[in-house]
Write a protein that holds these residues in place. Sequence first.
Motif: not given
Length: 218
Positions: A121-145
């Motif tokens: 109705a407001a033609r509003g906006a959504v912000v979803n906070i992600t992380s560089d762990a979503a794309t980087g192969p950082y050891e230990g960050w596999g679950g969160y990423g």
Amino acid sequence: MTNTALITGASRGLGLALARSLAGAGWDLVLTARGAADLERVAAELGATAIPGDVTDPAHVERLARAAPELDLLVNNASDLGVTPLPPLAGYPLEAFRVLLETNVTAPLALIQATLPALRAARGAVVNITSDAATGPYEGWGGYGATKAALEQLSNVLSAEEPELRVWWVDPGEMNTRMLADAVGAEEAAAAADPAKVAAALYDLVSARPASGKVSLQ
């Protein structure tokens, strides 16, 4: 007309810093976090509405949606780090991973679904906070990423399905927060960016209202 924003994870870190920026610009705020006492203090400071609770609780999601029948901005900032110390995927407890998915992926989608009528109705906006762990192969960050990668693709598809909205999936970069300190230690976290500085860049993004897409703030 006053704009209204709903921010999850708003009692500390980036969520708190963004709430302060928006409040300073005259926005009405509906804020949520699990820690009721901290959230109430923030709400009193900013003149905001505080609705403490867990975003994985469907009843809480419905309460949030009812509190914001007119909504210009939804910020899915609340997330969980998962098991600490960060374990390799070979030994990641599967039940803990299921809980992580519920918090970092399912809960944001549930809140989007619950608030879509108001956002449309407001033609509003959504912000979803992600992380560089979503794309980087950082050891230990596999679950969160992995959960953040899922949130990024969810955002990508949402932007295609809801062209009248703005949908941004935002990588804020490393910030000096409790979550980062839990992951890497307080000394290393202290060298990361101030959440207030990152929130200022996020506020500029919301104000400029560019096309939907992925945004890196550092």
